[in-house]
Write a protein that holds these residues in place. Structure first.
Motif, PDB file in Angstrom:
ATOM      1  N   GLU A  37       0.846  -1.212   0.000  1.00 21.25           N
ATOM      2  CA  GLU A  37       0.000   0.000   0.000  1.00 21.25           C
ATOM      3  C   GLU A  37       0.876   1.255   0.000  1.00 21.25           C
ATOM      4  O   GLU A  37       1.686   1.457   0.910  1.00 21.25           O
ATOM      5  N   ARG A  59     -16.636   1.791  12.174  1.00 23.02           N
ATOM      6  CA  ARG A  59     -15.453   2.656  12.178  1.00 23.02           C
ATOM      7  C   ARG A  59     -14.263   1.925  12.822  1.00 23.02           C
ATOM      8  O   ARG A  59     -13.128   2.033  12.357  1.00 23.02           O
ATOM      9  N   THR A  78     -12.156  -0.188  10.422  1.00 19.82           N
ATOM     10  CA  THR A  78     -11.277   0.589   9.526  1.00 19.82           C
ATOM     11  C   THR A  78     -10.138   1.232  10.313  1.00 19.82           C
ATOM     12  O   THR A  78      -8.986   1.277   9.851  1.00 19.82           O
ATOM     13  N   LYS A 100      -7.833  -1.447  10.963  1.00 21.63           N
ATOM     14  CA  LYS A 100      -7.181  -1.829   9.699  1.00 21.63           C
ATOM     15  C   LYS A 100      -5.975  -0.928   9.464  1.00 21.63           C
ATOM     16  O   LYS A 100      -4.909  -1.370   9.051  1.00 21.63           O
ATOM     17  N   GLY A 101      -6.151   0.357   9.760  1.00 24.30           N
ATOM     18  CA  GLY A 101      -5.037   1.293   9.608  1.00 24.30           C
ATOM     19  C   GLY A 101      -3.889   0.928  10.541  1.00 24.30           C
ATOM     20  O   GLY A 101      -2.713   1.007  10.169  1.00 24.30           O
ATOM     21  N   ASN A 117      -2.013  -1.902   9.110  1.00 25.91           N
ATOM     22  CA  ASN A 117      -1.105  -1.503   8.019  1.00 25.91           C
ATOM     23  C   ASN A 117       0.329  -1.450   8.546  1.00 25.91           C
ATOM     24  O   ASN A 117       1.261  -1.914   7.903  1.00 25.91           O
ATOM     25  N   LEU A 171      -7.152  12.282   8.692  1.00 24.74           N
ATOM     26  CA  LEU A 171      -8.613  12.221   8.638  1.00 24.74           C
ATOM     27  C   LEU A 171      -9.268  13.428   9.291  1.00 24.74           C
ATOM     28  O   LEU A 171     -10.256  13.947   8.780  1.00 24.74           O
TER      29      LEU A 171
END
Ligand code: MEV
Length: 439
Positions: free
Chosen positions: A85, A274, A277, A280-281, A284, A384
């Motif tokens: 990514e 939320r 996600t 998920k970050g 990463n 964000l």
């Protein structure tokens, strides 16, 4: 229609390529060329990779990058990351630099306990099973001595074997719930070998236990396997700074930014869509280091997500608060990982990654991985709640889009320059590319 094949694993690599491309691709020669392009010219290295798994056809590359400037407990690290990514390494590096100027990351290992279970069915009197377990327990340890000897000499081994009555959840279901310390090894093979020995000792002991009669003698071992849910193999990483030192890039006040960061974490705590996600970050960062250091990312993922749901609802792995004019941001994650055994001594890049990290112990690596997760979450939330994620993301993704469009090196240079000053949405990149080609 393609027919099933017998003995595929016995074919040579060339025969496997012939078969797969002839039966499953539109252009076998082109497909074979793609597979062969990834073969390594270093034959020893290729053989090593061929032997990692069955039916290897070729190698699958991921970029291996470095995020420098991570100050962790006053020591500076450059963290290797393997990930496809585009924005992840850039975001990690940015967060590292940000916290470098604000005291860096502080970490603590809260526990290193690993878990394994022997799941069995016993249809008899529970009191008798408890008596039997007390009697057999020393033999469970002693029968496993040949497996545990070396680990014990180094300070690890079996720490506890307990009997658990699970009959409330499933008829006649009991477990040996066992805990281990495996030091710098992830310990899967050690734990599973111990558990299989416990299972044999348990079964055999029950057959000869005088107080058992009939079916009670016949304990049915369903399976013996480690658990990837390790809530007591836990590490914490945190950052903090006075609120007025928090911001630093001129977009809004520090106070406002701190409150927004806290809100973003609060939302991930109460809202599973939320939270997934948000986490998920975090993954990463975590997965990228786990992969670079040759650890089992599936085990880590499964364990971490289970931990995120430990209170009955899937929730944020990070926490944030503003207290006494200080912003605090931290993560707690379970990580059963190793720096010896497995791929760590076999895979040259993994070995190098560990060398770059200063040959860490498993505990040190837990701390580095947790920091990578926290940094990634900080970077994502920071974007964000300020500019939005697409600005930075598309900047990094620009090269992928240009490659897809078949841009030349000269075109890439021109367009990279152009998008330093312009917002790089997908359609904006396509339009700018087409305009440049026409000119
Ligand atoms: C993208 O890979 C990760 C993010 O979606 C994480 C987040 O939303 O917190 C940016």
């Amino acid at each position: 229609m393609t027919k099933p094949i017998e003995g595929f694993s016995k074919l040579t690599k060339a025969e496997k390529l012939d078969w797969i491309t002839a039966n499953y691709t539109e252009n076998p020669e082109a497909a074979k060329n793609v597979l062969k392009r990834y073969w390594n010219t270093d034959k020893t290295l290729q053989r090593l990779h061929d032997e990692f798994i069955e039916n290897t056809l070729t190698n699958y590359y991921l970029p291996f990058g470095i995020a420098p400037n991570f100050l962790i407990n006053d020591r500076l690290y450059a963290i290797p990351m393997a990930i496809e990514e585009s924005s992840v390494v850039a975001a990690a590096s940015k967060a590292a630099k940000f916290w470098l100027k604000r005291g860096g990351f502080k970490t603590t290992v809260l526990g290193t306990e690993k878990i394994g279970q022997v799941h069995f069915i016993y249809s008899g009197n529970t009191e008798k099973l408890i008596v039997f377990f007390k009697e057999i327990k020393p033999k469970l340890y002693s029968d496993a001595v040949s497996i545990t000897k070396n680990m014990k000499q180094r300070g690890g081994g079996i720490t506890e074997i307990g009997l658990r009555d699970k009959t409330d959840s499933l008829a006649n279901y009991y477990q040996l719930h066992c805990t281990f310390q495996t030091l710098d090894a992830m310990g899967a093979n050690f734990i599973n070998s111990c558990l299989e020995q416990f299972a044999a000792t348990l079964k055999e002991g029950a057959r000869d236990f005088p107080a058992f009669n009939g079916e009670e003698r016949n304990i049915e071992v369903v399976m013996a396997i480690l658990s990837n849910y390790v809530p007591n193999c836990l590490v914490r990483a945190e950052v903090s700074c006075p609120i007025d030192e928090l911001h630093g890039d001129g977009t809004g006040s520090s106070e406002d930014f701190a409150q927004k960061m806290v809100r973003a974490v609060e939302i991930a705590k109460v809202e599973p869509h939320r939270a997934v996600t948000h986490n998920k970050g975090i993954m990463n960062g975590i997965d990228a280091v786990i992969l670079a250091t040759g650890n089992d990312f599936r085990a880590v993922e499964a364990g971490i997500h289970a931990y995120a749901a430990k209170d009955g609802q899937y929730s944020s792995l990070t926490h944030a608060e503003v207290k006494d004019s200080t912003f605090r941001f931290w993560i707690e994650v379970p990580l059963a990982i190793g720096t010896v055994g497995g791929l760590t001594t076999l895979h040259p890049l993994v070995k190098l990654a560990l060398e770059v990290l200063g040959k860490p112990s498993a505990e040190e690596l837990m701390q580095i991985v947790a920091v990578a997760g926290l940094a990634q979450n900080f970077a994502a939330l920071r974007s964000l709640v300020t500019t939005g994620i697409q600005e930075g993301h598309m900047k990094m993704h620009l090269m992928n889009v240009l490659n897809q469009l078949g841009a030349t090196e000269a075109e890439k240079t021109k367009l990279t320059e152009h998008f330093k000053k312009n917002v790089a949405t997908h359609s904006a990149v396509v339009t700018a590319f087409e305009k440049l080609r026409k000119s």
